[in-house]
Design a protein around this motif. Structure first.
Motif, PDB file in Angstrom:
ATOM      1  N   THR A 199       0.954  -1.281  -0.199  1.00 48.56           N
ATOM      2  CA  THR A 199      -0.124   0.129  -0.071  1.00 48.56           C
ATOM      3  C   THR A 199       0.872   1.078   0.097  1.00 48.56           C
ATOM      4  O   THR A 199       2.042   1.399   0.213  1.00 48.56           O
ATOM      5  N   GLU A 200       0.282   2.495  -0.509  1.00 51.10           N
ATOM      6  CA  GLU A 200       0.959   3.657  -0.225  1.00 51.10           C
ATOM      7  C   GLU A 200       1.561   4.074   1.293  1.00 51.10           C
ATOM      8  O   GLU A 200       2.609   4.178   1.425  1.00 51.10           O
ATOM      9  N   ASP A 201       0.721   3.451   2.410  1.00 54.89           N
ATOM     10  CA  ASP A 201       1.397   3.685   3.694  1.00 54.89           C
ATOM     11  C   ASP A 201       2.458   2.701   3.858  1.00 54.89           C
ATOM     12  O   ASP A 201       3.299   2.999   4.448  1.00 54.89           O
ATOM     13  N   ILE A 229       4.614   2.066   1.632  1.00 50.85           N
ATOM     14  CA  ILE A 229       5.691   2.575   0.831  1.00 50.85           C
ATOM     15  C   ILE A 229       6.351   3.883   2.065  1.00 50.85           C
ATOM     16  O   ILE A 229       7.443   4.046   1.999  1.00 50.85           O
ATOM     17  N   ASP A 230       5.078   4.546   2.282  1.00 49.26           N
ATOM     18  CA  ASP A 230       5.888   5.632   2.915  1.00 49.26           C
ATOM     19  C   ASP A 230       6.204   5.330   4.465  1.00 49.26           C
ATOM     20  O   ASP A 230       6.958   6.356   5.130  1.00 49.26           O
TER      21      ASP A 230
END
Length: 144
Positions: A4-6, A8-9
């Motif tokens: 998810t983008e989370d 990755i972040d």
């Protein structure tokens, strides 16, 4: 594997790379306005401390190989920004120093670099900038 983008972040080193690219783009434009590359700015600023550096020591400070720095230094000598000790002998230090022209250029570019580092320009508070810089310096100075 689903990411998810989370996810990755949450990768701090990837976020660091992304932030470094943004900062590099912005500072490279500042340096270019003054006819400098990032490496040349690094050379000027480190020599501006008054410390004596050899080419190898300076290369470590600006994070390039000594061989890569040689051409940069040749160009800076040609522009009368720095001087090299003219007596090169085996085993002897060959210190680099700023010329008055180099010192003037550093004084000219420094306020622009400081402006690019202002907390409001970075969308941070002064305390956040100080804390981030402390963390980054630990990473730079760390053994791995």
């Amino acid at each position: 594997m689903d990411v998810t983008e989370d996810d990755i972040d949450a990768l701090v080193t990837w976020s660091l790379i992304r932030a470094a690219h943004r900062a590099q783009r912005e500072l490279t434009a500042v340096f270019a306005h003054h006819g400098l590359s990032p490496v040349q700015f690094g050379v000027l600023s480190h020599l501006g401390t008054g410390a004596e550096f050899t080419q190898a020591q300076l290369a470590r400070k600006v994070l390039v190989r000594p061989q890569s720095l040689s051409g940069v230094l040749d160009g800076m000598v040609a522009r009368d920004l720095i001087t090299r000790d003219s007596e090169r002998t085996r085993g002897r230090r060959n210190p680099l120093t700023l010329t008055p022209t180099g010192r003037d250029l550093l004084a000219e570019v420094w306020p622009s670099v400081q402006a690019a580092n202002r907390p409001e320009r970075l969308d941070m508070s002064a305390a956040e900038v100080a804390a981030l810089n402390d963390v980054l310096l630990r990473m730079v100075d760390g053994d791995g």
